[in-house]
Scaffold this active site. Sequence first.
Site, PDB file in Angstrom:
ATOM      1  N   HIS A 129      62.683  39.100  67.839  1.00 41.64           N
ATOM      2  CA  HIS A 129      62.439  39.293  69.270  1.00 41.64           C
ATOM      3  C   HIS A 129      61.068  39.960  69.401  1.00 41.64           C
ATOM      4  CE1 HIS A 129      62.962  41.294  73.211  1.00 41.64           C
ATOM      5  NE2 HIS A 129      63.941  40.459  73.450  1.00 41.64           N
ATOM      6  N   GLN A 209      71.646  42.526  68.928  1.00 47.67           N
ATOM      7  CA  GLN A 209      72.592  41.406  69.092  1.00 47.67           C
ATOM      8  C   GLN A 209      73.779  41.501  68.151  1.00 47.67           C
ATOM      9  OE1 GLN A 209      72.482  39.282  71.486  1.00 47.67           O
ATOM     10  NE2 GLN A 209      70.421  39.656  72.248  1.00 47.67           N
ATOM     11  N   CYS A 370      62.094  35.675  74.605  1.00 48.81           N
ATOM     12  CA  CYS A 370      61.269  36.737  73.988  1.00 48.81           C
ATOM     13  C   CYS A 370      61.165  36.527  72.487  1.00 48.81           C
ATOM     14  CB  CYS A 370      61.818  38.129  74.289  1.00 48.81           C
ATOM     15  SG  CYS A 370      61.783  38.545  76.020  1.00 48.81           S
TER      16      CYS A 370
END
Length: 412
Positions: A129, A209, A370
């Site tokens: 990310h 995540q 992103c």
Amino acid sequence: MSTNTDRTIDVEAIRRDFPVLERKIYDRPLVYLDNAATSQKPQCVIDAVSRYYAETNSNVHRGVHRLSMDATSAYEAAREKLQRFLNARSTKEIVWTRGTTESINLVAQSLGRSKVQAGDEVLISQMEHHSNIVPWQLLCEERGATLKVIPMSEQGDLVLDAYEEMLSDRTKIVAVAHVSNALGTLNPVEHIIERAHARGVPVLLDGAQATPHMKVDVQALNCDFYTVSGHKMFGPTGIGALYGKEALLDAMPPWHGGGDMIKSVSFDGTVFNDLPYKFEAGTPNIAGAIGMGVAVDYLEQVGLDAAAAWEAELLEYGTALLNGMDGVRIFGTAAHKAAVISFEVRGIHPHDLGTILDREGVAIRAGHHCAQPVMEFYGVAATARASMAFYNTKSELDALAAAIEKAQDLFA
Ligand code: PLP
């Protein structure tokens, strides 16, 4: 709250805990498949935040009055919950931050600036990310160091042989995602950590995540730093944490300066506070921390093993469904994945697809997530992404497929 140790969950009962899931969007039931961007909040989290403001609102660590003491106790109790949740050794190892982005910046600016010199290297991966890329770029530019990128395969797995070749005496830190937000890949972080430690290199795991989907044990992983975002794990926005091994955090200089991170201040100099307060300058997000503590309770009550088993079923079902559709291509087919499906539909730009799906009540993410280097790798500007949580159902995935078919008809 008790911990669910069953392997199954009652999805319908769980859905009733999330008021927003009752919403209608354009007169259709909301199908929320954008959980990797942010997850929905159970009523208990919403109540905890509003109860804090209604009954306890006060500043922490400062007041001698009752409200301040109550706020401080609740804020510190939430830290203890997170410490247990991550299995950190001590609350000194849990620093409240605004989330993963701030946690990574903290490590890059504090550890990075004190340790990384010209000619050194920082290792990240191709599937990071932006918040696990840009802080390291800024650091490397400032220090004259080099940012090296562990490549990935077409399936979306990291190329471990290349990683091992990249590790050298110049490597000062390795920073990788535990789970990729763009592809869902669950990275072999134990192996990555073991190889880095063999060279004495600390490892930061971006856990944004991972914590909503699986049990994370920072001691078992033996990572040096681990980052979490409250809003991805059913807690409030604007709150998260950095886990760091005590010895490392202790040796790191403060990053932000201000109130609460000091023991004493004079114009001759400042004595910094103990861990974790040394890294917590200013009035924190007290309500957010308390809400995040309740989100941790809630996750434990649902049971992460049971949630992971259900999400694995959803992933398999959704993947088969989309693979069976004409013109649909899935990006990221690693063997070990969280419940994230990145895809494109031939002839329809992901943004158009996202807009059409929205009219059907189906919320997905369309864009670069992103993670522009991942898009570049696959030669696309954007993908559509359906990301699931334990409150999602197979019939919602059927609704996603039906909405995609509708979009295909419109573009036929
Ligand atoms: N890392 C990953 C893998 C993410 O998915 C995200 C958010 O999407 C972040 C970092 C940034 O997290 P936050 O916006 O909560 O700081």
